[in-house]
Scaffold this motif. Structure first.
Motif, PDB file in Angstrom:
ATOM      1  N   MET A 120       0.907  -1.326  -0.166  1.00 56.91           N
ATOM      2  CA  MET A 120      -0.007  -0.021  -0.126  1.00 56.91           C
ATOM      3  C   MET A 120       0.837   1.285   0.035  1.00 56.91           C
ATOM      4  O   MET A 120       0.696   2.240  -0.766  1.00 56.91           O
ATOM      5  N   ILE A 121       1.817   1.384   0.962  1.00 60.44           N
ATOM      6  CA  ILE A 121       2.555   2.577   1.089  1.00 60.44           C
ATOM      7  C   ILE A 121       3.591   2.434  -0.164  1.00 60.44           C
ATOM      8  O   ILE A 121       3.914   3.664  -0.638  1.00 60.44           O
ATOM      9  N   GLU A 122       4.149   1.297  -0.537  1.00 58.93           N
ATOM     10  CA  GLU A 122       4.913   1.426  -1.885  1.00 58.93           C
ATOM     11  C   GLU A 122       3.912   2.019  -3.061  1.00 58.93           C
ATOM     12  O   GLU A 122       4.714   2.588  -3.845  1.00 58.93           O
ATOM     13  N   ARG A 123       2.979   1.530  -3.017  1.00 60.16           N
ATOM     14  CA  ARG A 123       2.135   2.021  -4.381  1.00 60.16           C
ATOM     15  C   ARG A 123       2.008   3.356  -4.100  1.00 60.16           C
ATOM     16  O   ARG A 123       1.914   4.280  -5.284  1.00 60.16           O
ATOM     17  N   ILE A 124       1.555   4.107  -3.070  1.00 60.68           N
ATOM     18  CA  ILE A 124       1.390   5.527  -2.926  1.00 60.68           C
ATOM     19  C   ILE A 124       2.627   6.331  -3.320  1.00 60.68           C
ATOM     20  O   ILE A 124       2.604   7.080  -4.035  1.00 60.68           O
ATOM     21  N   PHE A 125       3.827   5.867  -2.718  1.00 61.02           N
ATOM     22  CA  PHE A 125       5.110   6.197  -2.971  1.00 61.02           C
ATOM     23  C   PHE A 125       5.412   6.314  -4.507  1.00 61.02           C
ATOM     24  O   PHE A 125       5.823   7.146  -5.118  1.00 61.02           O
ATOM     25  N   THR A 126       5.118   5.142  -5.280  1.00 65.95           N
ATOM     26  CA  THR A 126       5.468   4.928  -6.558  1.00 65.95           C
ATOM     27  C   THR A 126       4.418   5.869  -7.490  1.00 65.95           C
ATOM     28  O   THR A 126       5.060   6.533  -8.359  1.00 65.95           O
ATOM     29  N   ALA A 127       3.191   6.084  -7.048  1.00 67.59           N
ATOM     30  CA  ALA A 127       2.217   7.194  -7.620  1.00 67.59           C
ATOM     31  C   ALA A 127       3.033   8.566  -7.539  1.00 67.59           C
ATOM     32  O   ALA A 127       2.907   9.155  -8.512  1.00 67.59           O
ATOM     33  N   ILE A 128       3.334   8.831  -6.404  1.00 64.72           N
ATOM     34  CA  ILE A 128       3.703  10.270  -6.192  1.00 64.72           C
ATOM     35  C   ILE A 128       5.108  10.315  -6.980  1.00 64.72           C
ATOM     36  O   ILE A 128       5.453  11.365  -7.518  1.00 64.72           O
ATOM     37  N   ALA A 129       5.794   9.543  -6.862  1.00 64.08           N
ATOM     38  CA  ALA A 129       7.417   9.636  -7.450  1.00 64.08           C
ATOM     39  C   ALA A 129       7.110   9.760  -9.084  1.00 64.08           C
ATOM     40  O   ALA A 129       7.754  10.562  -9.511  1.00 64.08           O
ATOM     41  N   ASN A 130       6.203   9.047  -9.302  1.00 59.95           N
ATOM     42  CA  ASN A 130       5.957   9.055 -10.920  1.00 59.95           C
ATOM     43  C   ASN A 130       5.346  10.285 -10.980  1.00 59.95           C
ATOM     44  O   ASN A 130       5.871  11.063 -12.394  1.00 59.95           O
ATOM     45  N   ARG A 131       4.428  10.936 -10.571  1.00 57.92           N
ATOM     46  CA  ARG A 131       3.798  12.042 -10.772  1.00 57.92           C
ATOM     47  C   ARG A 131       4.689  13.282 -10.769  1.00 57.92           C
ATOM     48  O   ARG A 131       4.860  14.258 -11.338  1.00 57.92           O
ATOM     49  N   VAL A 132       5.517  13.439  -9.655  1.00 57.72           N
ATOM     50  CA  VAL A 132       6.320  14.448  -9.480  1.00 57.72           C
ATOM     51  C   VAL A 132       7.625  14.388 -10.591  1.00 57.72           C
ATOM     52  O   VAL A 132       7.888  15.237 -11.087  1.00 57.72           O
ATOM     53  N   ALA A 133       8.040  12.968 -10.826  1.00 57.38           N
ATOM     54  CA  ALA A 133       9.122  12.896 -11.919  1.00 57.38           C
ATOM     55  C   ALA A 133       8.577  13.507 -13.150  1.00 57.38           C
ATOM     56  O   ALA A 133       9.227  14.251 -14.003  1.00 57.38           O
ATOM     57  N   HIS A 134       7.356  13.292 -13.573  1.00 58.02           N
ATOM     58  CA  HIS A 134       6.632  13.779 -14.617  1.00 58.02           C
ATOM     59  C   HIS A 134       6.655  15.199 -14.739  1.00 58.02           C
ATOM     60  O   HIS A 134       6.847  15.846 -15.599  1.00 58.02           O
ATOM     61  N   LEU A 135       5.988  15.753 -13.606  1.00 56.75           N
ATOM     62  CA  LEU A 135       5.731  16.993 -13.633  1.00 56.75           C
ATOM     63  C   LEU A 135       7.259  17.834 -13.614  1.00 56.75           C
ATOM     64  O   LEU A 135       7.211  19.038 -14.075  1.00 56.75           O
ATOM     65  N   ALA A 136       8.100  17.289 -12.944  1.00 55.80           N
ATOM     66  CA  ALA A 136       9.506  17.869 -13.087  1.00 55.80           C
ATOM     67  C   ALA A 136      10.237  18.196 -14.214  1.00 55.80           C
ATOM     68  O   ALA A 136      10.873  19.070 -14.556  1.00 55.80           O
ATOM     69  N   GLY A 137       9.757  17.321 -15.228  1.00 58.20           N
ATOM     70  CA  GLY A 137      10.415  17.111 -16.495  1.00 58.20           C
ATOM     71  C   GLY A 137       9.741  18.115 -17.472  1.00 58.20           C
ATOM     72  O   GLY A 137       9.895  18.250 -18.812  1.00 58.20           O
ATOM     73  N   LEU A 138       8.579  18.733 -16.930  1.00 65.48           N
ATOM     74  CA  LEU A 138       7.619  19.630 -18.103  1.00 65.48           C
ATOM     75  C   LEU A 138       8.436  20.886 -18.213  1.00 65.48           C
ATOM     76  O   LEU A 138       8.969  21.754 -17.311  1.00 65.48           O
ATOM     77  N   PRO A 139       8.265  21.549 -19.342  1.00 59.85           N
ATOM     78  CA  PRO A 139       8.810  23.020 -19.638  1.00 59.85           C
ATOM     79  C   PRO A 139       8.306  23.932 -18.703  1.00 59.85           C
ATOM     80  O   PRO A 139       9.043  24.911 -18.298  1.00 59.85           O
ATOM     81  N   TRP A 140       7.008  23.734 -18.249  1.00 61.34           N
ATOM     82  CA  TRP A 140       6.633  24.970 -17.597  1.00 61.34           C
ATOM     83  C   TRP A 140       7.069  24.958 -16.132  1.00 61.34           C
ATOM     84  O   TRP A 140       7.250  25.850 -15.264  1.00 61.34           O
ATOM     85  N   THR A 141       7.572  23.522 -15.706  1.00 58.09           N
ATOM     86  CA  THR A 141       8.306  23.688 -14.251  1.00 58.09           C
ATOM     87  C   THR A 141       9.536  24.322 -14.322  1.00 58.09           C
ATOM     88  O   THR A 141       9.759  24.973 -13.462  1.00 58.09           O
ATOM     89  N   PHE A 142      10.232  24.206 -15.234  1.00 60.33           N
ATOM     90  CA  PHE A 142      11.321  24.914 -15.441  1.00 60.33           C
ATOM     91  C   PHE A 142      11.110  26.379 -15.682  1.00 60.33           C
ATOM     92  O   PHE A 142      11.910  27.161 -14.837  1.00 60.33           O
ATOM     93  N   ALA A 143      10.067  26.728 -16.286  1.00 62.38           N
ATOM     94  CA  ALA A 143       9.914  28.185 -16.401  1.00 62.38           C
ATOM     95  C   ALA A 143       9.700  28.661 -14.981  1.00 62.38           C
ATOM     96  O   ALA A 143       9.903  29.670 -14.444  1.00 62.38           O
TER      97      ALA A 143
END
Length: 143
Positions: free
Chosen positions: A1-24
């Protein structure tokens, strides 16, 4: 359960961190911080704000990026292992990512040597075909 939540958060943050608007957005934050320097008299507190913020973000991102990289690497290895398993490749290559660096290097050297032998064999066969083709053409012309 915790592993799935962490994976979901990690995936979402990694995706958001790679977006151009995040850099901007990050650039905008730094520009606003730098522009506010004269207002705060370039004080130690003013410098501490950006230093603390960037340190915390960097610290957390290191773990998220490492987690994402580990999962990506493991998924790629699993896919490669399955391709090896269902093909005519040697099953001995499955799981070699768990070997030591020197053991992997030894396997790489053996593979490179086998590839060179294979290339020489192909080149020899092509040369033999070329010679046989010339000989056959001479026989046909003579007849």
């Amino acid at each position: 359960m915790i592993e799935r939540i962490f994976t979901a958060i990690a995936n979402r943050v990694a995706h958001l961190a790679g977006l151009p608007w995040t850099f901007a957005t990050c650039v905008l934050i730094v520009v606003v911080w730098a522009a506010s320097g004269p207002i705060f008299g370039f004080s130690d507190t003013w410098q501490l704000v950006i230093n603390t913020g960037t340190t915390i973000v960097t610290f957390l991102m290191v773990f998220l990026i490492q987690n994402t990289q580990n999962r990506d690497g493991a998924a790629i290895q699993a896919k490669l292992d399955e391709l090896i398993r269902v093909s005519r490749a040697h099953n001995q290559f499955i799981g070699i990512e768990h070997l030591t660096e020197s053991e992997v290097e030894e396997i790489r050297d053996k593979c490179e040597a086998a590839a060179k032998r294979h290339d020489r064999k192909i080149a020899d066969m092509a040369a033999k075909k070329a010679v046989a083709g010339k000989t056959g053409a001479k026989k046909k012309t003579a007849a």
